[in-house]
Scaffold this active site. Structure first.
Site, mmCIF file in Angstrom:
data_model
loop_
_atom_site.group_PDB
_atom_site.id
_atom_site.type_symbol
_atom_site.label_atom_id
_atom_site.label_comp_id
_atom_site.label_asym_id
_atom_site.label_seq_id
_atom_site.Cartn_x
_atom_site.Cartn_y
_atom_site.Cartn_z
ATOM 1 C CG HIS A 23 0.929 3.614 9.362
ATOM 2 N ND1 HIS A 23 1.811 2.648 8.974
ATOM 3 C CD2 HIS A 23 0.192 3.891 8.260
ATOM 4 C CE1 HIS A 23 1.612 2.351 7.695
ATOM 5 N NE2 HIS A 23 0.643 3.103 7.239
ATOM 6 C CG HIS A 79 -1.956 1.911 -1.250
ATOM 7 N ND1 HIS A 79 -2.780 1.076 -0.546
ATOM 8 C CD2 HIS A 79 -1.086 2.435 -0.328
ATOM 9 C CE1 HIS A 79 -2.417 1.090 0.726
ATOM 10 N NE2 HIS A 79 -1.412 1.917 0.891
ATOM 11 C CD GLU A 81 -1.986 3.126 4.818
ATOM 12 O OE1 GLU A 81 -1.213 2.558 4.029
ATOM 13 O OE2 GLU A 81 -1.806 3.128 6.055
ATOM 14 C CG ASP A 83 -0.643 7.432 2.946
ATOM 15 O OD1 ASP A 83 -1.558 6.591 2.949
ATOM 16 O OD2 ASP A 83 0.547 7.137 2.751
ATOM 17 C CG HIS A 145 1.594 -1.525 3.153
ATOM 18 N ND1 HIS A 145 1.158 -1.213 4.409
ATOM 19 C CD2 HIS A 145 1.381 -0.440 2.414
ATOM 20 C CE1 HIS A 145 0.713 0.040 4.430
ATOM 21 N NE2 HIS A 145 0.845 0.518 3.234
ATOM 22 C CG ASP A 164 2.632 2.859 0.370
ATOM 23 O OD1 ASP A 164 2.760 4.094 0.308
ATOM 24 O OD2 ASP A 164 1.691 2.307 0.976
ATOM 25 C CE1 TYR A 192 7.017 4.273 3.402
ATOM 26 C CE2 TYR A 192 7.296 2.139 2.350
ATOM 27 C CZ TYR A 192 6.543 3.271 2.586
ATOM 28 O OH TYR A 192 5.305 3.395 2.009
ATOM 29 C CG HIS A 225 5.172 7.714 1.128
ATOM 30 N ND1 HIS A 225 4.346 8.707 1.611
ATOM 31 C CD2 HIS A 225 4.465 6.557 1.248
ATOM 32 C CE1 HIS A 225 3.203 8.172 1.999
ATOM 33 N NE2 HIS A 225 3.250 6.877 1.778
HETATM 34 FE FE1 FEO Z 1 0.158 2.516 2.444
HETATM 35 FE FE2 FEO Z 1 1.559 5.420 1.808
HETATM 36 O O1 FEO Z 1 0.149 4.308 2.237
#
Ligand code: FEO
Length: 396
Positions: A23, A79, A81, A83, A145, A164, A192, A225
């Site tokens: 981030h 999701h 984002e 990553d 999130h 996530d 996390y 992750h």
């Molecule tokens: Fe919210 Fe692992 O990206």
């Protein structure tokens, strides 16, 4: 790295041992991370998520070794984002017509990022995708999130792909929850949660209850992750319910910044006061300018109470305390006590300001705090001990 999770599901993600910040510079990842992607083979072949942008080409090349890309029938973007969606551009360059299943918000995010009008299929909670002998069931998880966040469930294998949710920034070649060091795993899972999901705790509880009501058997939870939860996967679900319920340990965290050690001495005397009342309270002291912000937020999450101290400098507090205050305000922690403290040379308004800010951050400020002129004397240090005692008594 690719390995088989079952006969028909292959892990095709990337373990990133180098990552130390995530981030931007916001989230420290001392144990690295992984960007998990899964390939499901059936009558139709499905790819769930991709990896972070810097690994995009490597991801596509390695994926080609697993499957002819033209044989991928569906891409699921749980999701978006970067990553997880970061390899879409390179992947879609090879298979531009392959449908991308995502939420309505997911489509907007992908279109905004890549400026491409790919073959999107919007899905919502309860939608099913038949892939042959099994089905994928989609479960939206808005604001867990991001607004596009979604889980999906694979029937027959009984696997929840949770993106996530239940993840950890934790690199390991072992990749399963039962094979890794449990203290490391839970430390990373909590960090996390505290830094990413804590502001959405009410939604976490509601989403878990919703999934429980669906009565789906779950043999494995595959997050995006960290390690896969295959041994008693509900252990992390139960932890999430605990963490989402104003989680607290018997801990007080003292956070300070200091110019000439006066505020540090005050912090140490507050700790002494806490010990006097109850030596079993875990007391942790962090010099904010020298500490890892992500770790400190995790410690505040664990705590029943905090003390925050800074000298007054130019009518305000030191910048590392400003950073901590911004962070903990955003986490919307509840049911925690707090006190301010600090030294000063002339104006000394920081203590009042810190107390106000702690109140705005949702803490119950149980005392106006201690404010000491120049170098603390015996009387001043005794006031700090008393403040520590009062803080300890407030959590009993
Ligand atoms: Fe919210 Fe692992 O990206």
């Amino acid at each position: 790295m690719a390995f088989k999770i079952t006969d028909s599901i292959t892990y095709v993600g990337k373990i990133d041992w180098e990552l130390r910040k995530f981030h931007g510079e916001e989230f420290s990842t001392q144990r690295g991370s992984s960007y998990n992607s899964y390939l499901i083979r059936d009558e139709k072949n499905v790819l769930i998520d991709t990896v972070w942008e810097p690994f995009s080409q490597e991801f596509v090349e390695k994926l080609k070794k697993e499957i002819d890309l033209k044989d991928i029938d569906y891409i699921i973007a749980l999701h978006n984002e970067i990553d997880h969606s970061g390899a879409l551009l390179d992947l879609m360059a090879e298979i531009p017509d392959t449908p991308i299943y995502c939420s309505a918000n997911g489509k907007k995010i992908i279109q905004s990022r890549f400026q491409k009008d790919w073959n999107f299929v919007e899905v919502k909670t309860g939608d099913r995708l038949n892939i042959g002998s099994r089905e994928l069931i989609f479960i939206e998880a808005r604001m867990l999130h991001w607004p596009d966040s979604m889980f999906c469930y694979l029937t027959k294998d009984n696997i929840l792909f949770s993106n996530d949710g239940f993840g950890q920034h934790y690199a390991s070649e072992l990749m399963y929850n039962d094979l890794v060091d449990q203290a490391e795993l839970y430390s990373e899972a909590l960090k996390y949660y505290a830094n990413i999901l804590a502001p959405f705790s009410k939604l976490v509880t509601a989403k878990i209850n919703e999934i429980v009501k669906m009565e789906l058997p779950i043999n494995m939870i595959c997050p995006s992750h960290g390690v896969i939860w295959r041994d008693n996967p509900f252990q992390i679900v139960h932890k999430y319910l605990e963490w989402a319920d104003d989680y607290q340990e018997n801990q007080i965290t003292i956070i300070y910044d200091t110019m000439w050690k006066a505020t540090r001495r005050m912090a140490e005397e507050i700790a002494a006061g806490i010990r006097e009342v109850n030596p079993e309270i875990t007391v942790k002291i962090y010099h904010s300018a020298k500490s890892d912000l992500t770790e400190v937020v995790g410690e505040v999450f664990r705590s029943k109470a905090i003390a925050v101290g800074s000298p007054t400098v130019n009518n305000g507090y030191l910048s590392s305390i400003a950073a901590i205050m911004t962070e903990i305000k955003g986490m919307k922690f509840k049911n925690k006590k707090a006190v301010p403290f600090g030294s000063y040379g002339w104006s000394g308004e920081v203590i009042k300001l810190l107390g106000e800010e702690l109140g705005k951050a949702g803490f119950e400020v149980i005392d106006d705090g201690v404010r000491l002129l120049w170098t603390p004397d015996e009387d001043g240090l005794a006031q700090c001990v008393e403040l520590g005692k009062k803080l300890a008594q407030s959590i009993e």
